[in-house]
Design a protein around this motif. Structure first.
Motif, PDB file in Angstrom:
ATOM      1  N   GLU A 216      30.914  44.822  34.342  1.00  0.00           N
ATOM      2  CA  GLU A 216      32.028  44.113  34.980  1.00  0.00           C
ATOM      3  C   GLU A 216      32.283  44.678  36.374  1.00  0.00           C
ATOM      4  OE1 GLU A 216      36.051  42.507  33.100  1.00  0.00           O
ATOM      5  OE2 GLU A 216      36.154  44.655  33.454  1.00  0.00           O
ATOM      6  N   LEU A 217      32.562  43.793  37.309  1.00  0.00           N
ATOM      7  CA  LEU A 217      32.920  44.165  38.673  1.00  0.00           C
ATOM      8  C   LEU A 217      34.275  43.560  39.001  1.00  0.00           C
ATOM      9  CD1 LEU A 217      32.110  45.392  41.462  1.00  0.00           C
ATOM     10  CD2 LEU A 217      31.165  43.131  42.014  1.00  0.00           C
ATOM     11  N   LEU A 218      35.247  44.403  39.334  1.00  0.00           N
ATOM     12  CA  LEU A 218      36.603  43.955  39.640  1.00  0.00           C
ATOM     13  C   LEU A 218      36.986  44.393  41.045  1.00  0.00           C
ATOM     14  CD1 LEU A 218      38.353  44.981  36.315  1.00  0.00           C
ATOM     15  CD2 LEU A 218      38.154  42.653  37.157  1.00  0.00           C
ATOM     16  N   PRO A 219      37.620  43.517  41.826  1.00  0.00           N
ATOM     17  CA  PRO A 219      38.084  43.908  43.152  1.00  0.00           C
ATOM     18  C   PRO A 219      39.437  44.603  43.090  1.00  0.00           C
ATOM     19  CG  PRO A 219      38.604  41.617  42.784  1.00  0.00           C
ATOM     20  CD  PRO A 219      37.895  42.097  41.540  1.00  0.00           C
ATOM     21  N   LEU A 220      39.677  45.446  44.077  1.00  0.00           N
ATOM     22  CA  LEU A 220      40.998  46.031  44.281  1.00  0.00           C
ATOM     23  C   LEU A 220      41.502  45.600  45.648  1.00  0.00           C
ATOM     24  CD1 LEU A 220      40.512  49.652  42.905  1.00  0.00           C
ATOM     25  CD2 LEU A 220      41.569  47.701  41.781  1.00  0.00           C
ATOM     26  N   ALA A 221      42.804  45.461  45.787  1.00  0.00           N
ATOM     27  CA  ALA A 221      43.372  44.907  47.013  1.00  0.00           C
ATOM     28  C   ALA A 221      43.118  45.803  48.216  1.00  0.00           C
ATOM     29  CB  ALA A 221      44.866  44.689  46.840  1.00  0.00           C
ATOM     30  N   ALA A 222      42.779  45.176  49.332  1.00  0.00           N
ATOM     31  CA  ALA A 222      42.661  45.903  50.590  1.00  0.00           C
ATOM     32  C   ALA A 222      43.998  45.942  51.330  1.00  0.00           C
ATOM     33  CB  ALA A 222      41.608  45.248  51.483  1.00  0.00           C
ATOM     34  N   SER A 223      44.900  45.031  50.971  1.00  0.00           N
ATOM     35  CA  SER A 223      46.192  44.958  51.633  1.00  0.00           C
ATOM     36  C   SER A 223      47.066  46.135  51.243  1.00  0.00           C
ATOM     37  CB  SER A 223      46.901  43.656  51.257  1.00  0.00           C
ATOM     38  OG  SER A 223      48.221  43.657  51.741  1.00  0.00           O
ATOM     39  N   SER A 224      47.864  46.619  52.160  1.00  0.00           N
ATOM     40  CA  SER A 224      48.805  47.695  51.858  1.00  0.00           C
ATOM     41  C   SER A 224      50.168  47.139  51.455  1.00  0.00           C
ATOM     42  CB  SER A 224      48.962  48.614  53.082  1.00  0.00           C
ATOM     43  OG  SER A 224      49.443  47.857  54.195  1.00  0.00           O
ATOM     44  N   ASP A 225      50.328  45.828  51.523  1.00  0.00           N
ATOM     45  CA  ASP A 225      51.588  45.185  51.173  1.00  0.00           C
ATOM     46  C   ASP A 225      51.633  44.982  49.656  1.00  0.00           C
ATOM     47  OD1 ASP A 225      53.716  43.500  50.650  1.00  0.00           O
ATOM     48  OD2 ASP A 225      53.401  42.270  52.447  1.00  0.00           O
ATOM     49  N   PRO A 226      52.563  45.633  48.950  1.00  0.00           N
ATOM     50  CA  PRO A 226      52.619  45.506  47.493  1.00  0.00           C
ATOM     51  C   PRO A 226      52.766  44.063  47.018  1.00  0.00           C
ATOM     52  CG  PRO A 226      54.027  47.295  48.245  1.00  0.00           C
ATOM     53  CD  PRO A 226      53.581  46.551  49.454  1.00  0.00           C
ATOM     54  N   GLN A 227      53.528  43.242  47.752  1.00  0.00           N
ATOM     55  CA  GLN A 227      53.700  41.849  47.339  1.00  0.00           C
ATOM     56  C   GLN A 227      52.400  41.066  47.480  1.00  0.00           C
ATOM     57  OE1 GLN A 227      56.990  40.270  49.569  1.00  0.00           O
ATOM     58  NE2 GLN A 227      58.513  41.263  48.268  1.00  0.00           N
ATOM     59  N   GLU A 228      51.650  41.354  48.557  1.00  0.00           N
ATOM     60  CA  GLU A 228      50.365  40.689  48.722  1.00  0.00           C
ATOM     61  C   GLU A 228      49.382  41.124  47.648  1.00  0.00           C
ATOM     62  OE1 GLU A 228      49.501  38.225  50.823  1.00  0.00           O
ATOM     63  OE2 GLU A 228      51.660  38.218  51.172  1.00  0.00           O
ATOM     64  N   LYS A 229      49.428  42.415  47.281  1.00  0.00           N
ATOM     65  CA  LYS A 229      48.552  42.909  46.213  1.00  0.00           C
ATOM     66  C   LYS A 229      48.836  42.179  44.911  1.00  0.00           C
ATOM     67  CE  LYS A 229      47.758  47.657  47.780  1.00  0.00           C
ATOM     68  NZ  LYS A 229      47.886  49.083  47.423  1.00  0.00           N
ATOM     69  N   ALA A 230      50.115  41.994  44.644  1.00  0.00           N
ATOM     70  CA  ALA A 230      50.491  41.339  43.389  1.00  0.00           C
ATOM     71  C   ALA A 230      49.994  39.895  43.354  1.00  0.00           C
ATOM     72  CB  ALA A 230      52.007  41.374  43.220  1.00  0.00           C
ATOM     73  N   LYS A 231      49.976  39.230  44.531  1.00  0.00           N
ATOM     74  CA  LYS A 231      49.558  37.831  44.588  1.00  0.00           C
ATOM     75  C   LYS A 231      48.038  37.691  44.544  1.00  0.00           C
ATOM     76  CE  LYS A 231      53.472  36.312  47.441  1.00  0.00           C
ATOM     77  NZ  LYS A 231      53.846  35.793  48.776  1.00  0.00           N
ATOM     78  N   GLU A 232      47.345  38.574  45.264  1.00  0.00           N
ATOM     79  CA  GLU A 232      45.933  38.358  45.514  1.00  0.00           C
ATOM     80  C   GLU A 232      44.987  39.131  44.608  1.00  0.00           C
ATOM     81  OE1 GLU A 232      46.757  37.821  50.296  1.00  0.00           O
ATOM     82  OE2 GLU A 232      45.379  39.334  49.557  1.00  0.00           O
ATOM     83  N   THR A 233      45.456  40.217  43.980  1.00  0.00           N
ATOM     84  CA  THR A 233      44.549  41.117  43.299  1.00  0.00           C
ATOM     85  C   THR A 233      44.633  40.987  41.797  1.00  0.00           C
ATOM     86  OG1 THR A 233      44.907  42.668  45.091  1.00  0.00           O
ATOM     87  CG2 THR A 233      43.844  43.523  43.108  1.00  0.00           C
TER      88      THR A 233
END
Length: 496
Positions: A216-233
């Motif tokens: 399995e390959l999973l991405p982790l958020a590159a954004s430092s914005d916690p709200q963006e991480k929650a939406k995109e990751t």
């Protein structure tokens, strides 16, 4: 007197795990392959000599890849699974987690490496060296031992890599229950960048095999914005507990982690007790998401250990207390108190059997509120568990080389097995108190016992003896006599 607990544990004893493929950039459980085939390519992976698909009974999906090395292979021929650009191009985030389930063959293990490379012949790192002894090593500036996992045992490897900060990477090894066996941060060689090659290589030209499943390959958020991480990751592979280090007893080590499942109705709970000979080990601190089931909660405990000064019955009492604590928390944590099942491997399995077979220790009038609740469970599901600690039975039925492992004597305060046996009258009561077989009676719940080492008599080494399937045979014989439901699983070809 015992109190029988409801048999509503079938869904927990027959544990199923659901994969959540939508979160992954890449995922392969090899279910789409024809058994017995040796394909040259598997959806983003190139395969070389000695690789084929087989069907087995000890994984959640049933089909895996077996990679077989051989002393007869010519020069520059290796069993190799290599992820190419088809898979690696799917990495849309600069930081990602790559994981896979791996097992050395129990009878013929072989050395192999898990290796990552970026552009250029020298910019590579070997995440893990796995040798035929079950030792997992990391190779940075020096080679260091990470942990040891007996051949024949599944483990999960996960590496976290950030291409923005390629100087280091993180490795974590977990067992089949999600308990962390080893983790470390490693330094990369200079010049590392975007990964362009990832492979498993059996490199010693020796006869042996290892197995791979659930890549399995999973991405982790590159954004430092916690709200963006929650939406995109997507959620990372490792899941934090809902309740961490809940105190279930007075001892400093009596702590529980709980992973709670949202449900309108109360759910059962699978209580895991870690192994380690009652001398070492630790509870699960995170759980791989694939090991969590929407049909029940999951809990993992730490408890007093011999290496920290404890002796029996501290470990037994802690396990019983943990069950009482879960019942005390049943309403708050949405637990069905009639569906508590205990599980564990090795010493954790022995403790689980002790809990399942022990008389109820509930004290309804106790000032201690937890102690008022029942310690009985709906069943036990164990791996490599000791069913008796009686040294004379172990010597007669399994073999004296079992005593190369100190579990049969150190937890009882003896310094040697000979000292315990020579002074049996001094130790007998406590040893038998901590032997599951001593507590077996007709009103006990169902048991499932699994063993993944070879059955041999007499045992030739302590690591085999202490986890011998003969322990399971001893329990099965006793259960048949009293009418307790017991399932014993080990390699069919080893059965006498």
């Amino acid at each position: 007197m015992k109190r029988i607990t409801s048999l509503a544990c079938v869904s927990l004893l027959a544990v199923s795990v659901n994969l959540i493929a939508a979160e992954a950039l890449y995922q392969n459980d090899f279910e789409n392959l024809e058994v017995g085939t040796a394909p040259a390519k598997v959806d983003g992976a190139d395969l070389s000599t000695g690789i084929s698909c087989v069907r087995v009974s000890d994984t959640r999906n049933g089909q895996i890849l077996v990679m077989t090395d051989s002393a007869e292979y010519p020069k520059n021929v290796w069993p190799m699974l290599t992820h190419d650009s088809t898979m690696l191009s799917k990495i849309s985030a600069s930081k990602w987690i790559y994981s896979a389930d791996i097992k050395q063959d129990a009878e013929s293990p072989v050395d192999f490496v898990i290796e990552f490379r970026s552009a250029g012949p020298k910019t590579r790192f070997t995440a893990i060296i796995a040798n035929a002894k079950g030792q997992l090593l990391t190779r940075g500036k020096t080679i260091a031992k990470l942990c040891t996992i007996p051949p024949g045992t599944w483990w999960t490897f996960a590496v976290t890599y950030d291409e923005r900060n390629p100087e280091t990477y993180q490795i974590q090894i977990t067992d089949a229950a999600g308990a962390v066996l080893g983790e470390t941060t490693m330094e990369n060689p200079p010049g590392m960048g975007r990964i362009t090659w990832l492979g498993y290589v059996g490199y010693t030209k020796a006869d042996g095999s290892f197995y791979i499943d659930n890549i399995e390959l999973l991405p982790l958020a590159a954004s430092s914005d916690p709200q963006e991480k929650a939406k995109e990751t997507p959620k990372p592979a490792q899941v934090e507990p809902t309740f961490r280090d809940a105190k279930y007893g007075a001892h400093v080590k009596e702590l529980m982690n709980v992973w709670q499942v949202e449900s309108e109705q109360p759910l059962g709970v699978l209580l895991n007790i870690h192994g380690g000979g009652w001398m070492g080990g630790r509870k699960a601190e995170t759980m791989h998401k694939n090991h969590l089931n929407p049909g029940y909660h999951y809990a993992s405990i730490s408890y007093p250990l011999v290496n920290e000064g404890a002796v029996q019955p501290a470990m037994l009492n802690a396990a019983l207390r943990a069950v009482q604590f879960l019942r005390y928390k049943a309403e708050e944590w949405n637990i069905d108190p009639q569906r508590i099942v205990v599980s564990g491997g090795s010493a954790g399995g022995c403790s689980s059997l002790l809990v399942a077979l022990h008389d109820d220790v509930a004290a309804p009038k106790s000032d201690d509120l937890d102690a008022r609740y029942s310690s009985r469970v709906a069943g036990a599901m164990v791996a490599g568990a000791q069913t008796t600690m009686n040294p004379f039975v172990i010597k007669e039925r399994i073999g004296e080389k079992t005593f190369g492992n100190p579990m049969p004597y150190k937890p009882f305060g003896a310094q040697t097995i000979q000292g315990l046996m020579d002074n049996w009258d001094d130790y007998k009561e406590m040893v038998l108190k901590c032997s599951p077989l001593s507590h077996l009676s007709a009103d006990d719940p169902p048991l499932h016992l699994f063993y993944n080492v070879n059955r041999e008599f007499p045992t030739t080494k302590s690591s085999n003896g202490i986890h011998s399937p003969i322990f399971g045979e001893i329990m099965l014989e006793a259960c048949k006599k009293v009418g307790v439901e017991c399932y014993l699983q080990y390699w069919e070809k080893d059965r006498p």
